[in-house]
Design an enzyme around this catalytic site. Structure first.
Site, PDB file in Angstrom:
ATOM      1  N   ASP A  72      72.708 -58.783 -40.915  1.00 35.49           N
ATOM      2  CA  ASP A  72      73.028 -57.867 -39.655  1.00 35.49           C
ATOM      3  C   ASP A  72      73.859 -58.519 -38.762  1.00 35.49           C
ATOM      4  O   ASP A  72      72.853 -59.845 -38.950  1.00 35.49           O
ATOM      5  CB  ASP A  72      72.467 -56.413 -39.844  1.00 35.49           C
ATOM      6  CG  ASP A  72      71.480 -56.947 -38.966  1.00 35.49           C
ATOM      7  OD1 ASP A  72      70.690 -57.947 -39.813  1.00 35.49           O
ATOM      8  OD2 ASP A  72      70.437 -56.121 -40.162  1.00 35.49           O
ATOM      9  N   ASP A  74      72.525 -59.171 -34.703  1.00 33.80           N
ATOM     10  CA  ASP A  74      71.649 -59.174 -33.225  1.00 33.80           C
ATOM     11  C   ASP A  74      72.017 -60.099 -32.099  1.00 33.80           C
ATOM     12  O   ASP A  74      72.833 -61.602 -31.835  1.00 33.80           O
ATOM     13  CB  ASP A  74      70.096 -59.057 -33.818  1.00 33.80           C
ATOM     14  CG  ASP A  74      70.027 -58.759 -35.259  1.00 33.80           C
ATOM     15  OD1 ASP A  74      70.213 -57.453 -35.443  1.00 33.80           O
ATOM     16  OD2 ASP A  74      68.497 -59.204 -35.602  1.00 33.80           O
ATOM     17  N   ASP A 148      59.277 -66.737 -34.563  1.00 35.09           N
ATOM     18  CA  ASP A 148      58.242 -67.255 -35.435  1.00 35.09           C
ATOM     19  C   ASP A 148      58.973 -68.407 -35.708  1.00 35.09           C
ATOM     20  O   ASP A 148      57.644 -69.756 -35.658  1.00 35.09           O
ATOM     21  CB  ASP A 148      58.196 -65.883 -36.122  1.00 35.09           C
ATOM     22  CG  ASP A 148      58.952 -65.325 -37.103  1.00 35.09           C
ATOM     23  OD1 ASP A 148      60.868 -65.959 -36.201  1.00 35.09           O
ATOM     24  OD2 ASP A 148      59.405 -64.750 -37.832  1.00 35.09           O
TER      25      ASP A 148
HETATM   26  P1  ATP Z   1      66.513 -60.701 -41.826  1.00 30.94           P
HETATM   27  O1  ATP Z   1      66.838 -61.512 -42.482  1.00 30.94           O
HETATM   28  O2  ATP Z   1      65.597 -59.986 -43.184  1.00 30.94           O
HETATM   29  O3  ATP Z   1      66.843 -59.831 -41.180  1.00 30.94           O
HETATM   30  P2  ATP Z   1      65.293 -62.050 -40.011  1.00 30.94           P
HETATM   31  O4  ATP Z   1      65.169 -62.971 -39.163  1.00 30.94           O
HETATM   32  O5  ATP Z   1      66.966 -61.508 -38.629  1.00 30.94           O
HETATM   33  O6  ATP Z   1      65.208 -61.838 -40.997  1.00 30.94           O
HETATM   34  P3  ATP Z   1      64.253 -59.613 -38.563  1.00 30.94           P
HETATM   35  O7  ATP Z   1      63.532 -58.867 -38.401  1.00 30.94           O
HETATM   36  O8  ATP Z   1      65.808 -59.196 -37.829  1.00 30.94           O
HETATM   37  O9  ATP Z   1      64.405 -60.942 -39.065  1.00 30.94           O
HETATM   38  O10 ATP Z   1      64.477 -60.666 -36.724  1.00 30.94           O
HETATM   39  C1  ATP Z   1      64.796 -60.553 -35.914  1.00 30.94           C
HETATM   40  C2  ATP Z   1      64.619 -61.790 -35.291  1.00 30.94           C
HETATM   41  O11 ATP Z   1      63.638 -61.571 -34.688  1.00 30.94           O
HETATM   42  C3  ATP Z   1      64.290 -63.133 -35.978  1.00 30.94           C
HETATM   43  O12 ATP Z   1      64.610 -64.175 -36.251  1.00 30.94           O
HETATM   44  C4  ATP Z   1      63.067 -64.254 -34.916  1.00 30.94           C
HETATM   45  O13 ATP Z   1      63.636 -64.566 -34.055  1.00 30.94           O
HETATM   46  C5  ATP Z   1      62.212 -63.020 -34.482  1.00 30.94           C
HETATM   47  N1  ATP Z   1      61.250 -62.038 -34.955  1.00 30.94           N
HETATM   48  C6  ATP Z   1      61.050 -61.462 -36.155  1.00 30.94           C
HETATM   49  N2  ATP Z   1      59.661 -60.529 -36.568  1.00 30.94           N
HETATM   50  C7  ATP Z   1      59.271 -62.001 -35.709  1.00 30.94           C
HETATM   51  C8  ATP Z   1      57.980 -61.673 -35.696  1.00 30.94           C
HETATM   52  N3  ATP Z   1      56.701 -61.217 -36.560  1.00 30.94           N
HETATM   53  N4  ATP Z   1      57.586 -63.003 -34.951  1.00 30.94           N
HETATM   54  C9  ATP Z   1      57.982 -63.990 -33.793  1.00 30.94           C
HETATM   55  N5  ATP Z   1      59.603 -64.183 -34.227  1.00 30.94           N
HETATM   56  C10 ATP Z   1      59.693 -62.572 -34.905  1.00 30.94           C
HETATM   57 MG    MG Z   2      67.718 -60.003 -38.943  1.00 35.28          MG
END
Ligand code: ATP
Ligand code: MG
Length: 456
Positions: A72, A74, A148
């Site tokens: 997705d 963001d 993170d």
């Molecule tokens: P996915 O492919 O599963 O969507 P993602 O990294 O995009 O992986 P999300 O949960 O959608 O995961 O989080 C979006 C963004 O928010 C991450 O890329 C990161 O920058 C930030 N983020 C998410 N979780 C955390 C966390 N626990 N601590 C710090 N930053 C976070």
């Molecule tokens: Mg994501």
């Protein structure tokens, strides 16, 4: 040791949030504008035209640079949720811990979040240092620093087609390294789920976890116990349905993160048949996800927990408990034990129970029972589960093959298949005892059916 200490002090002293970001042009990062969903692009343009900063951020940018397809898109902006809400007719503010805006465009929903800081004075932590609340707006640089991993702190601007990179994330990604922003111990303490995220992201994108970020995981794994069960469940579900569950779980095991967290895995992975069953099921799930098919969490957890149910059920039968009630007692006990570690939602528990309860019904190949089973709305899930059991060597392949043929056969052929079944001596004895009763009554007798029904 001293070098390590110096490095740590140096890292802490680093003025991370004031550093100038690199602005990386398209020819170096490789993202094409068309890779970004039209809705996400539109959201950025509308915000930018209204005088705000707006970027596609996080996982999508990371995945595109790594050559993977984003799940997705963001968007991050310096506009407040209210300002965002005012610009888009189809939008709503959601969330309590973090207030973000969902902007709907066509079939898509774009998550728009305001730049946030990780302000240690205003964000509260629990006694283990875990952040409980951090809804404090901040600058774009601060927003990058609270993320993170360096590869997750990348901001793509569709107008200029550049990536804004505060923490050398593009270089890390190109060198296949997952590096923590800031001091790893501290970042894991703030949010232990980051350990699971590290494993998931590394497995998904084929990255090596940087030794500084990898080393503390083993010693800090127990901090996961303080994470709310619902959050843990979300993360585990993400992990299992990532399309990379097999490498993820392999690495979880290597990092010592699977014990306690997934009690089912502790037990199962030590039993040869159980282990085979779990890996088969995960491979199956990965293949489905990668082919763009849906996966049912209920089915997945039903497979992960099945061998515990089997063991428990067999123990009960060995104690001469009647088979069907024993199965339901075993299912209940396994789900209850699991619920203490991982908050499986009620809905998913109901799905799991349904799939398990169908299993003994596949063994009834006489009378009207097979016809009724075929008409069950969950027949397909039950059958897929049965086949997996056969593929893992738990039961003979003949059983799912028989059901394949039975489902495909016409009316007469079905009757012949039922006639050809060897008589089950136990069933025959039961029938003899029931002879005085009317035939219709005797035929309705699938007691598992009745119990399965009342479980729903
Ligand atoms: P996915 O492919 O599963 O969507 P993602 O990294 O995009 O992986 P999300 O949960 O959608 O995961 O989080 C979006 C963004 O928010 C991450 O890329 C990161 O920058 C930030 N983020 C998410 N979780 C955390 C966390 N626990 N601590 C710090 N930053 C976070
Ligand atoms: Mg994501």
């Amino acid at each position: 040791m001293i070098r390590k200490l110096l490095r740590r002090v140096f890292k802490r002293a680093e003025p991370a949030v004031t550093q100038e970001p690199a602005v990386i042009p398209a020819e170096l990062h490789g993202i094409r504008k068309e890779d970004i969903s039209p809705a996400a692009r539109k959201v950025c343009y509308v915000l930018q035209e209204a005088g705000h900063k707006a970027y596609v951020v996080g996982g999508a940018v990371r995945d595109l640079i790594a050559g993977a397809t984003p799940k997705d898109f963001d968007v991050a902006t310096d506009a407040t949720p209210e300002q965002v809400r005012a610009l888009f007719r189809r939008s709503r503010i959601i969330g309590r811990r973090f207030r973000i805006v969902h902007v709907m465009s066509g079939q898509e929903t774009i998550e728009v979040s305001t730049f946030r800081a990780m302000n240690s004075e205003e964000s509260s932590t629990d006694e283990h240092g875990r952040i409980l609340q951090d809804n404090v707006w901040g600058s774009m640089a601060e927003d990058a620093t609270r993320r993170d991993f360096t590869v997750n702190a990348l901001y793509y601007d569709p107008s200029t087609q550049t990536v804004v990179d505060y923490h050398h994330g593009v270089a890390d990604l190109q060198q296949k390294t997952l590096r923590m922003i800031g001091e790893p111990h501290q970042r894991y303490r703030e949010d232990p789920v980051r350990m699971l995220r590290a494993v998931r992201l590394a497995a998904k994108l084929g990255l090596i976890i940087d030794p500084d970020a990898r080393r503390p995981i083993r010693e800090m794994a127990n901090l996961l116990e303080n994470v709310p069960l619902a959050r843990l469940f979300d993360e585990i579900l993400k992990l299992l349905t990532s399309g990379h569950a097999v490498p993820c779980l392999r690495q979880l095991r290597e990092e010592g993160l699977h014990t306690g967290l997934l009690p089912m895995l502790d037990v199962i992975l030590d039993q040869p048949v159980g282990e085979r069953f779990v890996w088969l099921s995960l491979e199956n799930t990965d293949a489905r996800v990668r082919a763009g098919k849906s996966v049912s969490p209920g089915f997945l957890f039903a497979t992960l927990l099945w061998h515990q149910v089997l063991t428990n059920w067999n123990e009960r039968r060995a104690r001469k408990e009647p088979s069907h009630p024993a199965l339901f007692a075993a299912m209940g006990e396994v789900l209850d034990t699991q619920a203490e570690k991982l908050a499986i939602t009620r809905r998913i528990s109901a799905d799991i129970t349904e799939i398990w309860a169908l299993q003994p019904r596949f063994e009834k190949r006489a009378g009207k029972a097979p016809y009724r089973l075929l008409e069950q709305p969950r027949y397909r899930a039950g059958y897929d589960f049965l086949r997996l059991r056969a593929e893992s060597g738990e039961i003979p392949m003949e059983l799912p093959d028989w059901w394949d043929n039975f489902a495909d056969a016409g009316g007469n052929a079905r009757e012949e298949m039922l006639q050809a079944q060897p008589r089950d001596p136990a069933a025959a004895a039961k029938k003899r005892r029931r002879r005085p009763r009317r035939k219709a009554e005797a035929d309705s007798g699938g007691s598992v059916t009745a119990e399965a029904g009342s479980e729903d």
